[in-house]
Design an enzyme around this catalytic site. Structure first.
Site, PDB file in Angstrom:
ATOM      1  N   GLY A  33       9.813  17.188 -19.614  1.00 58.51           N
ATOM      2  CA  GLY A  33       8.870  16.225 -20.164  1.00 58.51           C
ATOM      3  C   GLY A  33       8.988  14.852 -19.541  1.00 58.51           C
ATOM      4  N   ASP A 161      24.346  19.633 -23.088  1.00 59.87           N
ATOM      5  CA  ASP A 161      23.948  18.901 -21.878  1.00 59.87           C
ATOM      6  C   ASP A 161      24.308  17.420 -22.009  1.00 59.87           C
ATOM      7  OD1 ASP A 161      22.933  18.649 -19.305  1.00 59.87           O
ATOM      8  OD2 ASP A 161      20.873  18.351 -19.977  1.00 59.87           O
TER       9      ASP A 161
END
Length: 212
Positions: A33, A161
């Site tokens: 995104g 992450d």
């Protein structure tokens, strides 16, 4: 997409907030995104609120899974060191295509990565610097966030992450962990990881990730 406890928001409101997703409001872009700075009108005549709007790149098959993962991971989380989701939007854009976005509190001081590894474009760019005390404080903020995610939240969540670009700094330089698009939610009472939350296989940044 309506999230319990969060206000609803329309595609047209996000268009207005970001000046039609203007490139001048683009804060950054990744595989899932693009993030834009926006101004939402306040309620009852209040001043506008600065927000960050993450617009999912739905042409990437994993972006929808990332959207679901992030909403599921953060919708019931409340901690000063997590990026706050204001709301999410699942709608149709002006061209009739599916549109999905997540709206967050805006972090004026950007990411930790931008402080550790600044991009200097010319001699006029101000050099930003974190002293040792500030770095230790940020490390503690991240540790508090991880402890909450793993042990004190509604359900245990593994970020998957964590890196300096996913640690964002507010106006007071308080660190907030963000980007839960690869998160895993641990099912209560067992060691089974919820498979439907995100894509399976390798998770996190491929290759070298700069240490925080």
């Amino acid at each position: 997409m309506f999230m319990p406890g969060h206000p609803s928001i329309s595609y047209s409101q996000l268009v207005k907030a970001t000046d039609s997703f203007s490139p001048t409001n683009l804060l950054g872009s990744g595989s899932f995104g693009s993030v834009y700075k926006g101004e939402l009108d306040g309620q009852d005549g209040e001043s506008t609120n600065l927000v960050a709007v993450k617009v999912l790149k739905l042409q990437n098959p994993s972006a929808l899974k990332s959207f679901i993962a992030e909403c599921e991971a953060l919708r019931n989380m409340r901690h000063r060191n997590l990026v706050k989701i204001i709301t999410a939007c699942a709608s149709i854009d002006s061209r009739g295509n599916d549109f999905k976005a997540i709206v967050y509190d805006f972090m004026p001081n950007g990411s930790l990565e931008s402080w550790l590894h600044p991009e200097t474009h010319d001699d006029q760019t101000e050099q930003r610097y974190l002293d040792l005390a500030e770095r230790v404080t940020i490390l503690l903020d991240v540790a508090y966030a991880l402890h909450y995610l793993h042990s004190d939240g509604p359900v245990p969540v593994i970020h998957c992450d964590l890196k300096s670009s996913n640690v964002l700094l507010d106006a007071d330089m308080v660190a907030h962990v963000g980007d839960f698009g690869l998160a895993k939610i641990i099912v209560d009472g067992s060691s089974i990881v919820q498979q439907s939350v995100s894509s399976m296989g390798f998770r996190g940044t491929i290759g070298y990730a700069a240490p925080g």
